[in-house]
Design a protein around this motif. Structure first.
Motif, PDB file in Angstrom:
ATOM      1  N   TRP A  98      70.059  30.551  70.256  1.00 26.86           N
ATOM      2  CA  TRP A  98      68.688  30.233  69.867  1.00 26.86           C
ATOM      3  C   TRP A  98      68.170  31.162  68.773  1.00 26.86           C
ATOM      4  N   VAL A  99      67.217  30.626  68.022  1.00 26.49           N
ATOM      5  CA  VAL A  99      66.394  31.413  67.111  1.00 26.49           C
ATOM      6  C   VAL A  99      64.977  31.370  67.671  1.00 26.49           C
ATOM      7  N   VAL A 100      64.392  32.542  67.951  1.00 24.62           N
ATOM      8  CA  VAL A 100      63.077  32.581  68.592  1.00 24.62           C
ATOM      9  C   VAL A 100      62.103  33.420  67.781  1.00 24.62           C
ATOM     10  N   SER A 101      60.832  33.209  68.050  1.00 24.65           N
ATOM     11  CA  SER A 101      59.763  33.969  67.386  1.00 24.65           C
ATOM     12  C   SER A 101      59.670  35.374  67.973  1.00 24.65           C
ATOM     13  N   PRO A 102      59.018  36.293  67.271  1.00 25.44           N
ATOM     14  CA  PRO A 102      58.869  37.660  67.779  1.00 25.44           C
ATOM     15  C   PRO A 102      58.053  37.701  69.073  1.00 25.44           C
ATOM     16  N   PRO A 103      58.239  38.731  69.878  1.00 26.25           N
ATOM     17  CA  PRO A 103      57.443  38.883  71.110  1.00 26.25           C
ATOM     18  C   PRO A 103      55.955  38.935  70.792  1.00 26.25           C
ATOM     19  N   GLU A 105      60.107  31.670  76.382  1.00 23.91           N
ATOM     20  CA  GLU A 105      60.512  32.572  77.465  1.00 23.91           C
ATOM     21  C   GLU A 105      60.364  31.910  78.828  1.00 23.91           C
ATOM     22  N   ASP A 106      59.419  30.994  78.955  1.00 23.53           N
ATOM     23  CA  ASP A 106      59.244  30.274  80.219  1.00 23.53           C
ATOM     24  C   ASP A 106      60.310  29.205  80.422  1.00 23.53           C
ATOM     25  N   LEU A 107      61.020  28.854  79.351  1.00 19.74           N
ATOM     26  CA  LEU A 107      62.009  27.774  79.429  1.00 19.74           C
ATOM     27  C   LEU A 107      63.431  28.277  79.653  1.00 19.74           C
ATOM     28  N   LEU A 108      63.785  29.348  78.964  1.00 16.46           N
ATOM     29  CA  LEU A 108      65.187  29.757  78.876  1.00 16.46           C
ATOM     30  C   LEU A 108      65.492  30.957  79.768  1.00 16.46           C
ATOM     31  N   PRO A 109      66.756  31.094  80.173  1.00 10.41           N
ATOM     32  CA  PRO A 109      67.165  32.280  80.936  1.00 10.41           C
ATOM     33  C   PRO A 109      66.966  33.548  80.097  1.00 10.41           C
TER      34      PRO A 109
END
Length: 388
Positions: free
Chosen positions: A284-289, A298-302
């Motif tokens: 995955w590519v995710v946004s910063p905290p 964060e609620d979706l993925l392990p």
């Protein structure tokens, strides 16, 4: 127009008292000094700011606009100067306050001078004279450099906002004279750059082809700081709940959701009904905290998938990473729709629960936009209504 603080104070006092004699008394100057200062302000404004009559001196419509902005600017400064010697209200100059801002920011006279384009002794002298008239310590000299005191930081912030008010005064006076001056500076968060903001800018450009627009990209905390300093006019993008600080106001324009995206032809798109377990198999590519999209993902993925993800706030980097790999990503739905329309990404057929978030405008509390700024914000409202 860059009126001195002393001239600005004389101007506002004259607009309130309608008397050169009374203005001279209150500002501790001679009557000729008041007259000369007002003549200079009118020359710089390129139009009359006062009309003279047997009943006194009264502001013209341009003078009323100038007086309103002057009152706001001086209110910022006077509040910050409340715990300082009274002399600073009349002796502080614009160059001294500009020096204070720069030294407070850089905590070094040499760097501050470089930023202002002045010689270091000039900046040092300006800061020292301001400190002397204020009667308080503005900087603490330490082995590691200068540290601005609480009063210095307060006055620097007030000066930034006062200068912003005077920039708006210049734009308003230019409009009254049939000219355009100034610019619109917008802090743009990721969503707004893809649909809402470009559409409003193009419509605004048709109405005002000569007025500059500057769009500043950055992280939310950086843009919020610039907004509070008066360096940008407003933010457009995801709102925070609650508002992060007490001196900003938020206006909701529309609601948006998080969408999951992949490159065209990604294996996950061939699944008839992909599940979260299916998507968790891919990188995955995710946004910063701290961003709303990151919280939704964060609620979706392990946790281990989040830990091993590429973290970026750059849409370009996400787009290229997805295009050249099997990585998945998350965007606002409006952003994702724009990318899908361009053929660079596809939206995965999986809803992200509880990811609805308000999109809107963030301004400084008490901010008074010019007519031009208000016109741009009205266009944003129109575009938001069109998108809903």
């Amino acid at each position: 127009m860059q009126p001195s603080i002393r001239h600005l104070r004389m101007f506002h006092t004259l607009a309130m008292t309608h008397s050169v004699t009374r203005t001279a008394e209150l500002c501790h100057v001679s009557q000729p000094a008041v007259t000369q200062a007002m003549n200079k302000l009118e020359r710089d404004a390129g139009q009359p700011l006062f009309r003279r009559s047997s009943q006194g001196i009264f502001p013209t419509p341009a003078g009323e606009a100038m007086s309103r902005r002057a009152a706001r600017a001086l209110a910022y400064l006077d509040a910050a100067m409340a715990d300082m010697a009274r002399a600073v209200r009349f002796q502080a100059t614009r160059p001294q306050l500009a020096a204070l801002i720069a030294v407070t920011e850089y905590e070094n006279f040499t760097l501050a001078a470089r930023q202002l384009g002045l010689a270091q002794p000039t900046v040092h002298r300006s800061a020292s004279m301001l400190e002397q008239s204020a009667g308080v310590q503005l900087f603490e000299r330490t082995a590691h450099g200068l540290i601005a005191t609480r009063l210095a930081r307060q006055l620097a912030q007030a000066a930034r906002l006062a200068f912003a008010e005077m920039d708006q005064a210049e734009a308003e006076l230019a409009a009254l004279a049939g000219r355009e001056a100034g610019r619109i500076v917008i802090g743009a968060l990721p969503l707004s750059r893809s649909s809402l903001l470009p559409a409003a800018m193009l419509r605004f450009r048709e109405l005002r082809p000569g007025l500059p627009i500057e769009v500043v990209d950055g992280r939310y905390d950086e843009l919020l700081s610039a907004l509070r300093r008066g360096e940008i006019d407003f933010l457009i993008g995801a709102l925070r709940d609650p508002a992060p600080v007490g001196d900003v106001e938020q206006e909701r324009l529309l609601d948006d959701q998080v969408a999951l995206v992949a490159r065209p032809g990604h294996p996950a798109l061939s699944l008839p009904e992909p599940t979260l377990a299916d998507l968790a198999q891919y990188p995955w590519v995710v946004s910063p905290p701290g961003t709303p999209i990151r919280a939704a993902v964060e609620d979706l993925l392990p946790e281990e998938r989040i830990t091993g993800a590429i973290v970026t706030s750059s849409l370009i980097l996400m787009r290229e990473t997805l295009r050249k790999s099997d990585h998945l990503g998350a965007l606002s739905r409006l952003q994702a729709l724009a990318e899908a329309e361009a053929g660079s990404m596809d939206i995965l057929p999986l809803d992200v629960p509880e990811s609805c978030r308000p999109i809107g405008i963030t301004t400084r509390s008490g901010w008074e936009p010019t007519a031009v700024q208000r016109q741009f914000i009205d266009l944003l409202r129109d575009e938001a209504e069109r998108l809903t």
